[in-house]
Design an enzyme around this catalytic site. Sequence first.
Site, PDB file in Angstrom:
ATOM      1  N   SER A   1     -20.434 -60.644 135.537  1.00  0.00           N
ATOM      2  CA  SER A   1     -22.144 -60.567 135.327  1.00  0.00           C
ATOM      3  C   SER A   1     -22.376 -59.758 136.937  1.00  0.00           C
ATOM      4  O   SER A   1     -21.770 -59.856 137.742  1.00  0.00           O
ATOM      5  CB  SER A   1     -22.442 -61.960 134.860  1.00  0.00           C
ATOM      6  OG  SER A   1     -22.180 -62.812 135.774  1.00  0.00           O
TER       7      SER A   1
ATOM      8  N   GLU B   1     -17.391 -54.233 138.904  1.00  0.00           N
ATOM      9  CA  GLU B   1     -17.244 -53.734 137.814  1.00  0.00           C
ATOM     10  C   GLU B   1     -18.221 -54.770 136.829  1.00  0.00           C
ATOM     11  O   GLU B   1     -18.089 -55.834 136.635  1.00  0.00           O
ATOM     12  CB  GLU B   1     -16.241 -53.769 136.945  1.00  0.00           C
ATOM     13  CG  GLU B   1     -15.478 -52.865 137.509  1.00  0.00           C
ATOM     14  CD  GLU B   1     -15.256 -51.409 137.745  1.00  0.00           C
ATOM     15  OE1 GLU B   1     -16.397 -51.034 136.311  1.00  0.00           O
ATOM     16  OE2 GLU B   1     -14.641 -50.846 138.122  1.00  0.00           O
ATOM     17  N   LEU B   2     -19.645 -54.341 136.920  1.00  0.00           N
ATOM     18  CA  LEU B   2     -20.798 -55.689 136.038  1.00  0.00           C
ATOM     19  C   LEU B   2     -21.807 -55.762 135.014  1.00  0.00           C
ATOM     20  O   LEU B   2     -20.919 -54.548 133.880  1.00  0.00           O
ATOM     21  CB  LEU B   2     -21.956 -55.710 137.592  1.00  0.00           C
ATOM     22  CG  LEU B   2     -21.317 -55.838 138.937  1.00  0.00           C
ATOM     23  CD1 LEU B   2     -22.359 -56.118 139.819  1.00  0.00           C
ATOM     24  CD2 LEU B   2     -20.650 -57.426 139.075  1.00  0.00           C
TER      25      LEU B   2
ATOM     26  N   CYS C   1     -19.057 -54.648 127.972  1.00  0.00           N
ATOM     27  CA  CYS C   1     -19.652 -53.751 128.883  1.00  0.00           C
ATOM     28  C   CYS C   1     -20.390 -52.523 128.420  1.00  0.00           C
ATOM     29  O   CYS C   1     -21.578 -53.331 128.781  1.00  0.00           O
ATOM     30  CB  CYS C   1     -19.256 -54.200 130.401  1.00  0.00           C
ATOM     31  SG  CYS C   1     -17.977 -52.952 130.271  1.00  0.00           S
TER      32      CYS C   1
HETATM   33  P1  NAD Z   1     -18.988 -63.734 134.979  1.00  0.00           P
HETATM   34  O1  NAD Z   1     -19.827 -63.367 135.794  1.00  0.00           O
HETATM   35  O2  NAD Z   1     -19.205 -65.029 134.299  1.00  0.00           O
HETATM   36  O3  NAD Z   1     -17.908 -64.771 135.126  1.00  0.00           O
HETATM   37  C1  NAD Z   1     -16.966 -63.035 135.616  1.00  0.00           C
HETATM   38  C2  NAD Z   1     -15.695 -64.280 136.350  1.00  0.00           C
HETATM   39  O4  NAD Z   1     -16.180 -64.617 137.662  1.00  0.00           O
HETATM   40  C3  NAD Z   1     -14.786 -65.129 135.967  1.00  0.00           C
HETATM   41  O5  NAD Z   1     -13.852 -64.893 136.089  1.00  0.00           O
HETATM   42  C4  NAD Z   1     -15.555 -66.454 136.089  1.00  0.00           C
HETATM   43  O6  NAD Z   1     -14.554 -67.657 136.924  1.00  0.00           O
HETATM   44  C5  NAD Z   1     -15.556 -66.275 138.168  1.00  0.00           C
HETATM   45  N1  NAD Z   1     -16.693 -66.773 138.185  1.00  0.00           N
HETATM   46  C6  NAD Z   1     -17.306 -67.467 138.428  1.00  0.00           C
HETATM   47  N2  NAD Z   1     -18.086 -67.883 139.277  1.00  0.00           N
HETATM   48  C7  NAD Z   1     -17.929 -67.278 140.670  1.00  0.00           C
HETATM   49  C8  NAD Z   1     -17.634 -67.784 141.815  1.00  0.00           C
HETATM   50  N3  NAD Z   1     -18.959 -68.120 142.337  1.00  0.00           N
HETATM   51  N4  NAD Z   1     -17.406 -66.733 142.793  1.00  0.00           N
HETATM   52  C9  NAD Z   1     -16.531 -65.720 142.045  1.00  0.00           C
HETATM   53  N5  NAD Z   1     -16.394 -65.434 140.722  1.00  0.00           N
HETATM   54  C10 NAD Z   1     -17.187 -66.451 140.354  1.00  0.00           C
HETATM   55  O7  NAD Z   1     -18.712 -62.816 133.430  1.00  0.00           O
HETATM   56  P2  NAD Z   1     -18.613 -62.988 132.228  1.00  0.00           P
HETATM   57  O8  NAD Z   1     -19.421 -64.492 131.536  1.00  0.00           O
HETATM   58  O9  NAD Z   1     -16.814 -63.690 132.579  1.00  0.00           O
HETATM   59  O10 NAD Z   1     -18.440 -61.946 131.894  1.00  0.00           O
HETATM   60  C11 NAD Z   1     -19.719 -61.054 131.248  1.00  0.00           C
HETATM   61  C12 NAD Z   1     -19.967 -60.378 132.120  1.00  0.00           C
HETATM   62  O11 NAD Z   1     -19.075 -59.588 132.425  1.00  0.00           O
HETATM   63  C13 NAD Z   1     -20.896 -59.543 130.991  1.00  0.00           C
HETATM   64  O12 NAD Z   1     -22.190 -59.208 131.969  1.00  0.00           O
HETATM   65  C14 NAD Z   1     -20.270 -58.010 131.182  1.00  0.00           C
HETATM   66  O13 NAD Z   1     -21.566 -57.124 131.170  1.00  0.00           O
HETATM   67  C15 NAD Z   1     -19.797 -58.504 132.433  1.00  0.00           C
HETATM   68  N6  NAD Z   1     -18.501 -57.568 131.994  1.00  0.00           N
HETATM   69  C16 NAD Z   1     -18.562 -56.347 132.749  1.00  0.00           C
HETATM   70  C17 NAD Z   1     -17.334 -54.938 132.860  1.00  0.00           C
HETATM   71  C18 NAD Z   1     -17.690 -53.222 133.374  1.00  0.00           C
HETATM   72  O14 NAD Z   1     -16.371 -53.090 133.228  1.00  0.00           O
HETATM   73  N7  NAD Z   1     -18.048 -53.294 134.481  1.00  0.00           N
HETATM   74  C19 NAD Z   1     -16.507 -55.472 131.694  1.00  0.00           C
HETATM   75  C20 NAD Z   1     -17.084 -56.726 131.108  1.00  0.00           C
HETATM   76  C21 NAD Z   1     -17.590 -57.318 131.965  1.00  0.00           C
END
Ligand code: NAD
Length: 527
Positions: free
Chosen positions: A237, A258-259, A292
């Site tokens: 995210s 990649e967000l 995403c």
């Molecule tokens: P998230 O940001 O909640 O978690 C992603 C990862 O970050 C997890 O492995 C989590 O454990 C880790 N994380 C959590 N807190 C952290 C911290 N403080 N420091 C470092 N890492 C931490 O996202 P999610 O809910 O797992 O996934 C959904 C999001 O991912 C959506 O916003 C989606 O659009 C995005 N996404 C982007 C792409 C892309 O290629 N642009 C692809 C897939 C998903």
Amino acid sequence: MESATQPEAGTGQPGATTNGDQTSEGAASFEVLRPVDGSVIRSVAIDSPPRVAETVARARAAQPAWEAIGFDGRRRWMEELRDWILDNQDRLDSMMQEETGKVRADAALEAFYCLDAINFWVDQGPRLLADEIVTPHVALLRAKRNKIVYRPFGVVGMISPWNFPVILSVGDALPALVAGNAVVIKPSEVTPLTVIEIARAWHEEIGAPDVLHVVNGGAETAGALIDEVDYLQFTGSERTGKIVMKRAAETLTPISLELGGKDPMIVTRDADIDRAVNATAWGGLVNSGQICISIERVYVEEPVYDEFVDKLRAKVETLRQGADGDTYSAEVGAMTSPPQVEIVSEQVEDARASGARVLTGGKRGDGPGDWYEPTVIADVDHSMKVMREETFGPVIPVMRVAGVEQAIELANDTSYGLGSSVFAGDPADGERIARRIEAGHCNVNDVLVNYNVLGLPMGGWKNSGIGVRHGAQGIRRFCRTEALTIPRLPQAKSEPVWFPYSARKRGAVRRLYRFLNARGLRNRLGL
Ligand code: NAD
């Protein structure tokens, strides 16, 4: 799958000494759930920061030999991984379904991607990372052979989300490994199991070098990984991406992010409406909309709006939702993360309360598990959350627009810029619109397809990210560049610009620079 109360080993890697310790009583762990009914699959031990440092050190120790075996040596192991995935595809698909709630067809996408991507990177990597010869722009320096050399960072960390647990971790690790790096993955704590299994097989079944590891946990584990690695790819995210960037700043660790996205689709009045409808249904609802680059907003020109909306509702009402095992008998599965169901539900209710029409779906499934019905919402506008915030669920909002200019303006009215689609009667008109959209990609008369063209960069503008996966940059980002200058000719004991300085020598240098950089003979000669 067993339903263990004792935490399981974190990584499944041989010789990972703390695995045994962590499965002992009192070790920290988290539970992985089945989204279809909320039951526990198993628990996984959390890797503490010292344990993460140990794993990265182990990867670092193995990396020089991995780099030294060259592309051909690495190709062999990557192809063994490809063959292992082929041999275990059904089992991996089932495992993936269990921890994500995906329907079979969506689960199968993960292995398909990896198979294709392994072949792409082992074939293209040597060309994309070959030394590049640079001809100096100054003729006097042509006595040198100048080269750009791509050298792996060392250890690359991958922090990944739950929507495509394997594509966005193992899949993104492929170019890093081909480039000669070791990789340590921190999968999402929601869906770590298939990734753990692939890493286990890399070590135990394939017997490959010690350069692919997994560490498990949440924010603390991820933060420790950022501190230890030489390069970090984060997929997740926008909110967490900002935290990751701050953390990486402490060690000046280079990153790519990649967000999230809020991808628009524009449908013009002369588009093939049936194709546009079918594309919208799939592009918005595949993987339950948890991509995403899902289609999250649709702008349809006034003259075809009613037809489009009617046909989209009818199409979505034909979709079957459920847990289909290995039968391919459903199109839409469960959602994967319980909090995401809350977000989706809240956005739909906000739209409903603001006057939008929910044409089909629009509520959670009955019973346990993370279910939300495939949903089409008409008559939305940009005052509604569902048009402004990332939804990441099975919801397609459709807005009526007066014309293409308004559609482009609204498509760009977002803080995100990941992807987009345009449906137009003439692809040339589609391209003209595409070139005005502020996003990392635009598919003309198609959806999502750019992700399969691995030669194209895939990444976001604005708050959707920094850097790209795929294409030349998708593998070069995992390398440092080293610039080499190597003499071609015998050399003098000293150079005119070296010490000692004198008025005579500096005058000659000055005249030379004037000659090279001024324009017009008289000016070059200082006349
Ligand atoms: P998230 O940001 O909640 O978690 C992603 C990862 O970050 C997890 O492995 C989590 O454990 C880790 N994380 C959590 N807190 C952290 C911290 N403080 N420091 C470092 N890492 C931490 O996202 P999610 O809910 O797992 O996934 C959904 C999001 O991912 C959506 O916003 C989606 O659009 C995005 N996404 C982007 C792409 C892309 O290629 N642009 C692809 C897939 C998903």
